[in-house]
Design a protein around this motif. Structure first.
Motif, PDB file in Angstrom:
ATOM      1  N   GLY A   1       0.782  -1.232   0.000  1.00 50.31           N
ATOM      2  CA  GLY A   1       0.000   0.000   0.000  1.00 50.31           C
ATOM      3  C   GLY A   1       0.805   1.268   0.000  1.00 50.31           C
ATOM      4  N   VAL A   2       2.103   1.188  -0.307  1.00 44.58           N
ATOM      5  CA  VAL A   2       2.964   2.369  -0.349  1.00 44.58           C
ATOM      6  C   VAL A   2       2.581   3.242  -1.543  1.00 44.58           C
ATOM      7  N   ALA A   3       2.664   4.570  -1.363  1.00 39.86           N
ATOM      8  CA  ALA A   3       2.284   5.505  -2.418  1.00 39.86           C
ATOM      9  C   ALA A   3       3.479   6.220  -3.046  1.00 39.86           C
ATOM     10  N   ARG A   4       4.651   6.113  -2.410  1.00 39.96           N
ATOM     11  CA  ARG A   4       5.828   6.830  -2.911  1.00 39.96           C
ATOM     12  C   ARG A   4       7.074   6.110  -2.420  1.00 39.96           C
ATOM     13  N   VAL A   5       8.060   5.962  -3.305  1.00 39.93           N
ATOM     14  CA  VAL A   5       9.316   5.305  -2.945  1.00 39.93           C
ATOM     15  C   VAL A   5      10.467   6.233  -3.321  1.00 39.93           C
ATOM     16  N   SER A   6      11.324   6.542  -2.356  1.00 41.88           N
ATOM     17  CA  SER A   6      12.480   7.406  -2.576  1.00 41.88           C
ATOM     18  C   SER A   6      13.768   6.607  -2.424  1.00 41.88           C
ATOM     19  N   TYR A   7      14.831   7.096  -3.031  1.00 38.94           N
ATOM     20  CA  TYR A   7      16.134   6.435  -2.951  1.00 38.94           C
ATOM     21  C   TYR A   7      17.156   7.258  -2.177  1.00 38.94           C
ATOM     22  N   GLY A   8      16.750   8.417  -1.680  1.00 42.46           N
ATOM     23  CA  GLY A   8      17.617   9.221  -0.834  1.00 42.46           C
ATOM     24  C   GLY A   8      18.961   9.500  -1.493  1.00 42.46           C
ATOM     25  N   PRO A   9      20.048   9.462  -0.714  1.00 40.87           N
ATOM     26  CA  PRO A   9      21.370   9.741  -1.273  1.00 40.87           C
ATOM     27  C   PRO A   9      22.050   8.514  -1.872  1.00 40.87           C
ATOM     28  N   GLY A  10      21.348   7.392  -1.939  1.00 40.34           N
ATOM     29  CA  GLY A  10      21.976   6.140  -2.354  1.00 40.34           C
ATOM     30  C   GLY A  10      22.603   6.189  -3.732  1.00 40.34           C
ATOM     31  N   LEU A  11      21.900   6.760  -4.710  1.00 35.12           N
ATOM     32  CA  LEU A  11      22.433   6.807  -6.066  1.00 35.12           C
ATOM     33  C   LEU A  11      23.649   7.734  -6.146  1.00 35.12           C
ATOM     34  N   HIS A  12      23.585   8.862  -5.469  1.00 35.87           N
ATOM     35  CA  HIS A  12      24.726   9.777  -5.459  1.00 35.87           C
ATOM     36  C   HIS A  12      25.950   9.114  -4.851  1.00 35.87           C
ATOM     37  N   ARG A  13      25.764   8.406  -3.750  1.00 35.92           N
ATOM     38  CA  ARG A  13      26.899   7.745  -3.104  1.00 35.92           C
ATOM     39  C   ARG A  13      27.471   6.654  -3.999  1.00 35.92           C
ATOM     40  N   ALA A  14      26.601   5.919  -4.688  1.00 36.17           N
ATOM     41  CA  ALA A  14      27.084   4.896  -5.614  1.00 36.17           C
ATOM     42  C   ALA A  14      27.857   5.525  -6.770  1.00 36.17           C
ATOM     43  N   ALA A  15      27.360   6.662  -7.267  1.00 36.89           N
ATOM     44  CA  ALA A  15      28.054   7.355  -8.347  1.00 36.89           C
ATOM     45  C   ALA A  15      29.417   7.858  -7.885  1.00 36.89           C
ATOM     46  N   GLN A  16      29.499   8.339  -6.650  1.00 34.77           N
ATOM     47  CA  GLN A  16      30.769   8.811  -6.118  1.00 34.77           C
ATOM     48  C   GLN A  16      31.750   7.654  -5.949  1.00 34.77           C
ATOM     49  N   GLU A  17      31.249   6.521  -5.491  1.00 36.76           N
ATOM     50  CA  GLU A  17      32.108   5.347  -5.336  1.00 36.76           C
ATOM     51  C   GLU A  17      32.631   4.880  -6.694  1.00 36.76           C
ATOM     52  N   HIS A  18      31.769   4.917  -7.710  1.00 32.74           N
ATOM     53  CA  HIS A  18      32.195   4.540  -9.052  1.00 32.74           C
ATOM     54  C   HIS A  18      33.256   5.506  -9.564  1.00 32.74           C
ATOM     55  N   THR A  19      33.049   6.793  -9.346  1.00 31.97           N
ATOM     56  CA  THR A  19      34.034   7.790  -9.765  1.00 31.97           C
ATOM     57  C   THR A  19      35.367   7.561  -9.073  1.00 31.97           C
ATOM     58  N   ALA A  20      35.323   7.221  -7.786  1.00 31.86           N
ATOM     59  CA  ALA A  20      36.557   6.962  -7.039  1.00 31.86           C
ATOM     60  C   ALA A  20      37.316   5.782  -7.649  1.00 31.86           C
ATOM     61  N   ARG A  21      36.592   4.752  -8.089  1.00 39.72           N
ATOM     62  CA  ARG A  21      37.255   3.615  -8.725  1.00 39.72           C
ATOM     63  C   ARG A  21      37.916   4.024 -10.041  1.00 39.72           C
ATOM     64  N   LEU A  22      37.232   4.871 -10.820  1.00 41.14           N
ATOM     65  CA  LEU A  22      37.803   5.345 -12.077  1.00 41.14           C
ATOM     66  C   LEU A  22      39.068   6.150 -11.837  1.00 41.14           C
ATOM     67  N   VAL A  23      39.023   7.037 -10.851  1.00 42.49           N
ATOM     68  CA  VAL A  23      40.173   7.887 -10.549  1.00 42.49           C
ATOM     69  C   VAL A  23      41.337   7.046 -10.031  1.00 42.49           C
ATOM     70  N   THR A  24      41.044   6.031  -9.223  1.00 44.84           N
ATOM     71  CA  THR A  24      42.094   5.145  -8.733  1.00 44.84           C
ATOM     72  C   THR A  24      42.779   4.428  -9.884  1.00 44.84           C
TER      73      THR A  24
END
Length: 271
Positions: A232-255
């Motif tokens: 019965g949920v009406a809205r689902v949010s992902y909070g900062p999760g996608l941003h943090r995943a993108a930052q982690e991916h960027t860190a791997r590229l830079v490494t």
């Protein structure tokens, strides 16, 4: 789950609070992969989502600040305005607890960005202490009243932090979340956001007990989107999760670059 099809010619315009509100359907939730800038907002829109939501814990670090209202209100609102300008779907903004602005000023400045809605939380972003429920309800009512007086339609998502900063047994926290949610809806909120609730039984009890739309934060361990719809949920949010995943991916590229390796997978398209 509410994910738009090709709506190139019939998208709601920015500021479309009525369109945003209509997307909150218990059992067919509005899914919001939270964004942090204009580029990420355009990705979400291009994927077919009918609305865009910011997350303060993603926008703040993108601006060079910690979350918890460390970002100046002017910078946060300017970031929201850029996101609104970048997309043709309604935008709802995470405003923490309003950055210390009085309700009338908060509404005026948010309306100036073109945003259609906002999140407002019931704990102090700087200390984590819970705000008294009656005080928070009065704050939400004042925001709603200020919006009405200014002729501004605004979708208010009232965050409930008892599972984040509250105390008591799990049963006591659930009962308090239901109580606060009902009080906030009565004060003028459109949706209730009991953050960090992840147990299916608790989500179902909230959806039934609050008496209005509820928003759930999707994170590891949360029921699937299909299960959340069934609860019965009406809205689902992902909070900062996608941003943090993108930052982690960027860190791997830079490494990889620092180590003298190509950051790109074999066969990657020309960059």
């Amino acid at each position: 789950m509410t994910i738009a099809e090709d709506t190139t010619n019939d998208r709601p315009s920015p500021g479309g609070a009525a369109a945003l509100r209509a997307l909150h359907v218990p059992g067919d939730p509005l899914v919001l992969p939270n964004v942090w800038d204009a580029a990420s907002a355009r990705i979400v829109e291009a994927a077919g989502f009918p609305a865009v939501a910011t997350g303060s814990a993603a926008v703040a670090p993108a601006l060079g600040y910690d979350d918890g209202e460390a970002a100046p209100a002017a910078e946060m609102l300017a970031a929201i305005a850029r996101i609104v300008r970048a997309v043709a779907v309604p935008v709802t903004a995470d405003l923490e607890r309003g950055y210390g602005l009085a309700p009338a000023e908060l509404v005026e400045r948010l309306a100036a960005t073109g945003a259609a809605g906002c999140n407002l939380e019931d704990s102090d972003p700087r200390t984590g202490e819970m705000i008294d429920a009656a005080e928070q309800a009065a704050f939400l009512a004042a925001v709603r009243s200020a919006a009405s007086a200014a002729g501004v339609d605004l979708v208010i998502n009232a965050r409930v932090d008892v599972h984040h900063h509250g105390s008591g047994s799990p049963a006591e926290r659930l009962a308090e979340a239901v109580r606060r949610g009902r009080e906030y809806l009565a004060a003028g909120a459109d949706c209730v956001y009991p953050i960090f609730v992840s147990e299916p039984a608790d989500i179902g009890a909230l959806a039934e007990g609050v008496g209005g739309p509820i928003n759930i934060l999707f994170r590891p361990g949360t029921p699937s989107l299909a299960e959340l719809a069934g609860l019965g949920v009406a809205r689902v949010s992902y909070g900062p999760g996608l941003h943090r995943a993108a930052q982690e991916h960027t860190a791997r590229l830079v490494t990889a670059i620092r180590e003298g390796r190509s950051p790109y997978e074999p066969g990657s398209p020309d960059r």
